[in-house]
Design an enzyme around this catalytic site. Structure first.
Site: not given
Ligand SMILES: Cc1ncc(COP(=O)(O)O)c(C=O)c1O
Length: 377
Positions: A191-192
């Site tokens: 994820k980011t």
């Protein structure tokens, strides 16, 4: 301590999801402090997430799947209720609905964004609908404002699956997670920002935050600092072991400080894909509304997807599929009051996720897109 200018270039080169010296140091410090479970480090991560988003409170949990499960529990969703959800999402979203005994009611998506719209959600609402669970696919913020009066009138809760969308904005400039919905984020490995595994919920008010905190820690009420000082604690409700460990929180805190570097890299790479793909016939890049979005992935629609997938793999390109749709999965078929999902069904077999992570260079993007061009021709 390392300054931002020391760390910045390392992040720009290698970036999340890979962990660097600062994360390893933070994990080590948490371990050396004996902080293995939920601890003050977790509570600091929560405060920093709330400050980043500009919201009063955030509740950290072990994963986004746990966040979705708890959000639905906190909203009182249960047996006999319908929850409107896109079929086009990771299966975790649907498992959370089943975990509270509710029935997934699949909504169609816009074929160009793979997100639900106000119209596709409205078409899926039934008399039993108690919640709507939009997924911000690819990081793109779903806008359901046109439905707000209807949802309010029928007391339908909005729980957002923002696993892909940490740092993305709505077109009015508001960050995902700040529009008043119960919002669930993932800090999983790709994820980011990552805490290796982790997630968070943005509650709608202080009472809900308290309820979520109790639910995520086996029904135990008390902050960690208070528990250490006291001979007793109170278990005054149901709960699950869904807390985020201090070691994971320590990693998340470092990643959050560098979010802007990784975000910029993701936007640059997505734009590079958009430029390179525009001239390739029969290939459509799923649109993430890039001026507002921190993209999670770069997904294209291609003809003969399975053949292209195999040929790209043969060429050493790490493609994937996000996602095989859920309405035909054996685990969910029997719970589904099936309805036609024309856009989902027409596009699911075309979706191909191109390699996308911040450690890539623009040259890597050119390698991927020229390989795709060669295969398609
Ligand atoms: C759309 C979506 N929802 C939920 C999840 C579950 O997140 P987690 O792995 O943090 O439980 C994911 C994971 O990738 C996801 O992509």
């Amino acid at each position: 301590m390392l300054s931002r200018s020391d760390i910045g270039p390392a992040y720009a080169r290698n970036a999340a999801p890979f962990l660097h010296g600062p994360e390893i140091e933070a994990m080590t410090a948490a371990l050396m402090a004996g902080q293995y479970g939920h601890h003050t480090e977790t509570e600091q991560f929560e405060a920093e997430l709330a400050a980043f988003l500009g919201v009063p409170d955030v509740v950290a949990v072990s994963r986004c799947t746990a966040a979705l499960h708890l959000a639905l529990l906190a909203a009182g969703i249960g047996r006999g209720d319908d929850v409107v959800v896109p079929a086009q999402t990771f299966c975790a979203t649907v498992h959370a609905i089943r975990a509270v005994g509710a029935v997934p009611r699949f909504a169609d998506v816009d074929p160009h964004t793979q997100c639900v719209t106000a119209d596709t959600v409205a078409a899926a609402i039934t008399d039993d609908t108690r919640a709507v669970l939009p997924v911000h696919y690819g990081g793109r913020a779903v806008d359901l404002r046109a439905l707000a009066p209807e949802l309010a009138e029928h007391r339908i809760t909005v729980v957002e699956d923002a696993a892909h969308a940490f740092g993305s904005r709505h077109r009015d400039g508001r960050l995902v997670g700040t529009t008043g919905a119960l919002t669930c984020f993932s800090f999983g490995p790709i994820k980011t920002i990552t805490s290796i595994e982790g997630g968070a919920i943005v509650p709608r008010d202080r009472r809900e935050a308290e309820r979520l905190r109790t639910l995520r820690l086996l029904g135990i009420r008390a902050k960690q600092a208070e528990r250490i000082r006291s001979t007793d604690y109170l278990v005054d409700g149901t709960g699950l072991p869904y807390h985020l460990s201090a070691v994971h929180a320590a990693v998340g805190r470092v990643q959050l400080r560098h979010h802007h570097i990784v975000a910029e890299r993701r936007v640059t790479l997505w734009r590079a894909y958009a430029r390179a793909l525009v001239d390739i016939d029969n290939v459509e890049l799923i649109d993430v509304d890039i001026d507002y979005t921190i993209p999670f992935n770069a997904v294209v629609r291609v003809p003969d997807r399975d053949v292209v997938f195999a040929r790209m793999k043969e060429a050493g390109i790490g493609v994937g599929v996000h996602y095989p749709p859920n309405h035909t999965q054996p685990a969910f078929r029997r719970w589904t009051r099936h309805r036609p999902l024309p856009a989902t069904e027409a596009t699911a077999s075309e979706l191909l996720s191109l390699p996308f992570h911040p450690a890539m260079t623009e040259h890597d993007v050119t390698t991927v897109t020229s390989t795709l061009t060669a295969i398609l021709s």
